[in-house]
Design a protein around this motif. Structure first.
Motif, PDB file in Angstrom:
ATOM      1  N   ALA A   1       0.828  -1.208   0.000  1.00 15.44           N
ATOM      2  CA  ALA A   1       0.000   0.000   0.000  1.00 15.44           C
ATOM      3  C   ALA A   1       0.863   1.259   0.000  1.00 15.44           C
TER       4      ALA A   1
ATOM      5  N   ALA B   1      -4.321   1.051   2.227  1.00 14.37           N
ATOM      6  CA  ALA B   1      -4.253   1.914   1.047  1.00 14.37           C
ATOM      7  C   ALA B   1      -5.304   3.014   1.118  1.00 14.37           C
TER       8      ALA B   1
ATOM      9  N   GLU C   1       0.619   4.027  -2.989  1.00 13.56           N
ATOM     10  CA  GLU C   1      -0.065   5.270  -2.659  1.00 13.56           C
ATOM     11  C   GLU C   1       0.871   6.450  -2.408  1.00 13.56           C
TER      12      GLU C   1
END
Length: 537
Positions: free
Chosen positions: A94, A157, A98
């Protein structure tokens, strides 16, 4: 409709002479919601009753066996190991997607979520067909981690996308480096999402049966099934199930204690700013290689092995077996039919409780909601076993019938449907229904012409989620399916148990294809639901 003054509330600020009132829920709606809650509670209470009926001496004799200690160690070991491994992989995946300028990050984001559509027992089939040496703790840890890490990746995320970048900017302006910003600012903000994902992984691992059975790794779930098969409808399986149930409750309490009561919502009212993204520099291509490797082991190996065994003759497997086209058709039809029927029934059961929670919130509605969510923290095998025992004792005509199987599916997946249905009903604003009523529409036409168009995508998402869960479900199907009824999941399990890998391949291929197609439909419906929510707001 009668109204009562809501006690303990201050008058509205806009007008001191106006007292807020709370509508009393219709009795029919409350009764419908109560039916849903009682359906979930019935097998849990019966499990406790059967365990208590065994007697103290018999319970001590059964639970103090060396085997129970071995099962406890195995279950705890795989649960803790898989949860930690999933947390590390999910959080790292994640973060790079991100918060960095990762090439192809949108593609990798989809690949990281896709393993949720691949049942763990299908992944087990693929890995075991490569080598039987994977039938141990290492193999179980590999398969379970690769199957469950998206449960951590997805909430983490989402938390990273919604985090206020001003916090990191302030830390950087005070001289903190990237590592210090992550450990001292970002990671504490991820606690709710991270602990929530780890909770789902832990409960999922403790509830897992099919993968562990194929991997020959003994846990409480495999022993519960063995107790059921060797001594039908006795208290032994219920006693072992109570131990597993107690472990699940301890995990729930531990997650609540670790998460604490801290609040993490944004306090600013300005426009949402894009999250900070960092350059990877020399680490760019090693990180990309890591995502490619992750995609290969989570999706490439299972899909590749299914494709390999599809090209092999039945005699090429360890155990020769041929595929019957008629059985393949019947299993597909049963899986799809059960999924569709269970999706309809489950959404219908979730509707009255969701409507009660949205339109008439209160202590009774909250109590019913929490009762339903108990099913999320209880292994499916425990619920299925309780339904079997209850049917044999009190509902004999329904035993091994379609009705009882659909009811079992509804109990298992009612929490999943309730979340989506409740969110959908929150999008249908009450004032629109009041306007329709004022224009002369009755309750039925108001529902179909006002509420259903607004909440329809959410209802569809709930049905799709239940459908995916039912098609890939194994525990209840093995115990409750009508005689001579086969599904894709049970055929994969049956053929793999006898090492007939080539025979299992067509069933695994169809099961995977149906699951991926239904997952795609789910994402489309969720997107439409979010669009309606944005439009309404």
């Amino acid at each position: 409709m009668s109204e009562v003054i809501e006690q303990g509330e201050a008058p509205a600020v806009a007008d001191a002479n106006v007292v807020r009132v709370k509508k009393r829920a219709p009795r029919a709606l409350t009764a419908g919601a109560a039916v849903s809650a009682l359906l979930v509670l019935a097998p849990l209470l019966f499990t406790l009753y059967r365990a208590g009926a065994s007697g103290i001496d018999d319970a001590i004799e059964l639970l103090y066996r060396p085997l129970v200690g071995e099962l406890l160690v195995n279950t705890l070991l795989i649960t803790v190991s898989a949860t930690i491994a999933s947390a590390i992989i999910g959080t790292a995946a994640a973060w790079f997607i991100e918060r960095t300028h990762l090439p192809g990050r949108r593609c990798f984001a989809m690949l990281c979520a896709a393993p949720l559509a691949m049942p763990a027992f299908v992944s087990s089939y693929a890995w075991v067909s490569i080598s039987l040496d994977l039938q141990d703790f290492a193999g179980a840890l590999l398969v379970i981690t690769l199957s469950y890490f998206p449960l951590v990746y997805l909430p983490v995320a989402a938390a990273l996308r919604g985090m206020d970048p001003a916090l990191e900017e302030s830390a950087r302006s005070l001289g903190c480096g990237r590592r210090a910003v992550f450990t001292r600012v970002v990671l504490p903000q991820l606690k709710p999402a991270l602990y929530g994902g780890m909770l789902l992984v832990a409960l999922g691992v403790m509830s897992e049966f099919g993968a562990f059975q194929m991997l020959r790794y003994r846990t409480f779930t495999t022993e519960i099934y063995a107790e059921y098969r060797t001594s039908f409808d006795n208290g032994g399986a219920s006693l072992v199930a109570c131990v597993l149930l107690l472990m699940c409750l301890v995990v729930l309490a531990l997650e609540f204690r670790l998460r604490g009561r801290a609040r993490y919502e944004r306090v600013d009212r300005g426009a949402r700013r894009a999250a900070l993204r960092y350059a990877l520099g020399a680490w760019k291509w090693p990180v990309v290689a890591g995502y490619v490797a992750l995609a290969i082991v989570t999706l490439g190996v299972p899909i590749g092995m299914i494709g390999f065994w599809l090209t092999q003759e039945g005699a090429a497997a360890v155990t020769p077996a041929e595929v019957s086209p008629q059985l393949l058709f019947d299993a597909t039809l049963s899986s799809v039919g059960f999924g569709l029927l269970a999706a309809i029934v489950t959404v219908l059961l979730a509707f009255p409780l969701a409507l009660l929670l949205v339109r008439y919130p209160g202590r009774i509605a909250t109590m019913m909601e929490r009762s339903v969510f108990l099913a999320q923290g209880v292994p499916g095998l425990v619920i299925a076993l309780a339904i079997v025992s209850l049917a044999v004792r009190a509902l004999q005509p329904l035993y091994q019938g379609l009705t009882l199987l659909i009811v079992a599916y509804a109990i298992l997946f009612l929490p999943l449907a309730l979340v989506s249905v409740r969110a959908a009903l929150m999008q249908a604003q009450p004032r629109l229904e009041d306007t329709a009523r004022s224009l002369g529409l009755d309750a039925t036409r108001t529902f179909f012409r006002v509420m259903l168009p607004l909440a329809g995508p959410g209802f569809g998402a709930a049905a799709a989620l239940v459908f995916i869960s039912v098609v890939t479900e194994l525990n209840a199907t093995l115990l409750l399916a009508p005689l001579d009824t086969h599904t894709l999941a049970t055929q994969v399990w049956s053929d793999t148990s006898t090492l007939a890998f080539a025979a299992a391949a067509p069933y695994a291929a169809l099961l995977t294809a149906i699951s991926f197609c239904a997952s795609g439909l789910l994402f489309v419906l969720l997107g439409r639901s979010a669009l309606h929510d944005t439009t309404a707001s």
